[in-house]
Motif scaffolding. Structure first.
Motif, PDB file in Angstrom:
ATOM      1  N   ARG A  50      -6.485   3.342   3.592  1.00  0.00           N
ATOM      2  CA  ARG A  50      -6.193   2.424   2.502  1.00  0.00           C
ATOM      3  C   ARG A  50      -6.326   0.963   2.957  1.00  0.00           C
ATOM      4  O   ARG A  50      -6.859   0.122   2.224  1.00  0.00           O
ATOM      5  N   SER A  83      -3.887   8.271   6.402  1.00  0.00           N
ATOM      6  CA  SER A  83      -4.305   7.807   5.078  1.00  0.00           C
ATOM      7  C   SER A  83      -3.980   6.330   4.887  1.00  0.00           C
ATOM      8  O   SER A  83      -4.696   5.615   4.167  1.00  0.00           O
ATOM      9  N   GLU A 113       0.826  -1.207   0.000  1.00  0.00           N
ATOM     10  CA  GLU A 113       0.000   0.000   0.000  1.00  0.00           C
ATOM     11  C   GLU A 113       0.862   1.260   0.000  1.00  0.00           C
ATOM     12  O   GLU A 113       0.542   2.248  -0.668  1.00  0.00           O
ATOM     13  N   GLU A 126      -9.449  10.899  -0.011  1.00  0.00           N
ATOM     14  CA  GLU A 126     -10.891  10.706  -0.095  1.00  0.00           C
ATOM     15  C   GLU A 126     -11.158   9.585  -1.091  1.00  0.00           C
ATOM     16  O   GLU A 126     -10.827   9.702  -2.271  1.00  0.00           O
ATOM     17  N   LEU A 127     -11.750   8.510  -0.606  1.00  0.00           N
ATOM     18  CA  LEU A 127     -12.066   7.375  -1.472  1.00  0.00           C
ATOM     19  C   LEU A 127     -13.345   7.653  -2.240  1.00  0.00           C
ATOM     20  O   LEU A 127     -14.236   8.371  -1.783  1.00  0.00           O
ATOM     21  N   GLN A 183     -10.030   1.428  -9.037  1.00  0.00           N
ATOM     22  CA  GLN A 183     -10.861   2.441  -9.690  1.00  0.00           C
ATOM     23  C   GLN A 183     -10.305   2.847 -11.048  1.00  0.00           C
ATOM     24  O   GLN A 183     -11.059   3.237 -11.939  1.00  0.00           O
ATOM     25  N   ARG A 204      -5.574   2.228  -8.051  1.00  0.00           N
ATOM     26  CA  ARG A 204      -5.906   0.845  -7.720  1.00  0.00           C
ATOM     27  C   ARG A 204      -7.066   0.321  -8.574  1.00  0.00           C
ATOM     28  O   ARG A 204      -7.012   0.420  -9.779  1.00  0.00           O
ATOM     29  N   ASP A 262      -9.911  -0.163   3.233  1.00  0.00           N
ATOM     30  CA  ASP A 262     -10.565  -0.305   1.925  1.00  0.00           C
ATOM     31  C   ASP A 262      -9.881  -1.354   1.048  1.00  0.00           C
ATOM     32  O   ASP A 262     -10.243  -1.523  -0.110  1.00  0.00           O
ATOM     33  N   ASP A 308     -16.095   5.676  -5.391  1.00  0.00           N
ATOM     34  CA  ASP A 308     -16.440   4.485  -6.163  1.00  0.00           C
ATOM     35  C   ASP A 308     -16.863   4.922  -7.558  1.00  0.00           C
ATOM     36  O   ASP A 308     -17.927   5.523  -7.733  1.00  0.00           O
TER      37      ASP A 308
END
Length: 422
Positions: free
Chosen positions: A27, A23, A10, A70-71, A188, A186, A30, A73
């Motif tokens: 990670r 952070s 990561e 900020e994650l 996304q 990753r 998630d 989807d």
């Protein structure tokens, strides 16, 4: 991959910018597949000790604190049937905490993007040499979100290219930064339009060549990606782009049309001669007219199928041979044209000796100007109708000068039915 290797992975995926401790927890929570350990205080302290003992990692202090990641989807607003994302805007409005700043021709062989590469301070020795070792709570109190963990060049490069690629592969600085950016995303992935328009702010043609080297070496996968506006004055407008992912994060996402196209392809491969009528395929798919047309539009664009014309007796042997007056076999297209011509002839006959203009034939048959002209020419060539120009006079009252009425003359082609055909 064990828990400590996952942590190092990561950190390496975050690139030359490194990652702050808060952070890193985001990670790991998630992580896909799921991180094997529960992230409580004891586990976090154990992970911190593994970071300190890993010689492939270094610690830096930033001039100012960095915000947490900020994650998002990318696939949550995608229509499962069409595979099209419904979005409010085509541009990426998320705040980027990793602005692009390419490190060019570094003497130590460092590659990547880091806006604070020269401003940050290396504090690795301060963290590792302290006895007793600095624990997690003390590190956060002393450095806060200014503390970042950065993986070595070898570890970052190996993480991005994967175990199957050549470790001696050489990439230029620009292409490496694209690879780093895609790796940070990753699962996304990154859209090519966002890379050249928002992140790198360069011409799309230049980014194409930066990406080309990565695809040639098999480091990236590409998928078509379509977004559609769902609100505003331009609602329904679509924009096509390319979704880039690392090979290790590639997922083959299939839409309803991909499944239907595969079903049609498999069916055609099993039929004799690998062809079938459109009516048979429509009954086979059992979908509405719009979906059926779109499936074959996609298949023709991909050059998977072609429309062909065959004699009627080849498609239906029980119908027997059908020939025209020249002795040629009728195909389905010829029968369709013949039906249109017969409808046009009936329209002329129904008007009697007064005749009918070409526009009248078009309005009765609900066809366009070109189609009605083709029908009239076909009837005239076969000697079924006769064309006669007629001069029509229409009076108009002049609104500006009431004392000077005028007349407008125009010709109109009328078609009359002949009782005896040639």
């Amino acid at each position: 991959m064990d828990a400590f290797s996952i942590v190092a992975d990561e950190v390496a995926l975050e690139g030359l910018d490194g990652i702050t401790i808060p952070s890193l927890w985001i990670r790991l929570e998630d992580r896909k597949p799921k991180f094997p350990l529960k992230l409580d205080d004891c586990t976090k302290e154990l992970i911190w000790k593994s970071l300190i003992s890993n010689t492939d990692l270094k610690f830096y202090q930033l001039p100012k604190e960095r915000q947490d990641i900020e994650l998002f989807d990318r696939y949550k607003d995608i229509d499962p049937e069409t595979g099209i994302e419904k979005t409010q805007t085509f541009s990426d409005t998320r705040q980027d905490i990793y602005p692009v700043h390419i490190i060019l021709e570094n003497k130590d062989g460092i590659q990547g993007s880091c806006a604070l590469f020269k401003e940050r301070t290396d504090i690795t020795e301060n963290v590792r040499s302290k006895t007793p070792l600095l624990n997690l709570q003390e590190a956060l109190e002393r450095y806060g979100r200014k503390l970042v963990v950065v993986a070595s060049q070898v570890l970052r490069f190996r993480t991005l290219i994967g175990n199957e690629s050549d470790p001696d592969l050489k990439l230029n600085d620009d292409s490496y930064c694209v690879l780093e950016r895609v790796g940070r995303a990753r699962w996304q992935g990154e859209l090519q339009r966002d890379l050249h328009g928002c992140s790198f702010k360069i011409d799309a043609r230049k980014l194409h060549y930066m990406r080309k080297a990565l695809v040639r070496h098999g480091l990236l996968s590409m998928q078509s990606y379509v977004a559609r506006l769902k609100a505003g004055s331009q609602s329904g407008q679509q924009q096509h782009s390319i979704l880039l992912l690392l090979k290790r994060f590639h997922v083959n996402r299939r839409t309803k049309y991909d499944i239907l196209m595969e079903y049609v392809s498999n069916f055609l491969q099993q039929t004799p001669g690998q062809f079938s009528t459109m009516l048979t395929l429509k009954e086979l798919l059992n979908v509405d007219e719009g979906t059926f047309k779109r499936v074959f539009q996609y298949m023709r664009s991909a050059k998977l199928v072609e429309y062909c014309q065959f004699p009627l007796e080849d498609l239906d042997p029980s119908a027997g041979p059908c020939t025209n007056k020249k002795g040629n076999l009728f195909d389905m297209a010829s029968l369709l044209i013949l039906a249109c011509v017969l409808f046009g002839c009936n329209a002329v006959i129904s008007c009697g000796p007064k005749g009918i203009p070409q526009t009248g034939i078009g309005s009765r048959m609900n066809v366009g100007k070109l189609e009605s002209r083709m029908i009239c020419r076909r009837l005239e060539r076969d000697g079924v109708i006769k064309v006669r120009p007629m001069l029509l006079i229409q009076r108009f009252s002049c609104q500006l000068h009431t004392f000077a009425p005028y007349q407008k003359y125009f010709f109109c082609m009328y078609y009359f039915f002949l009782s005896k055909t040639a």
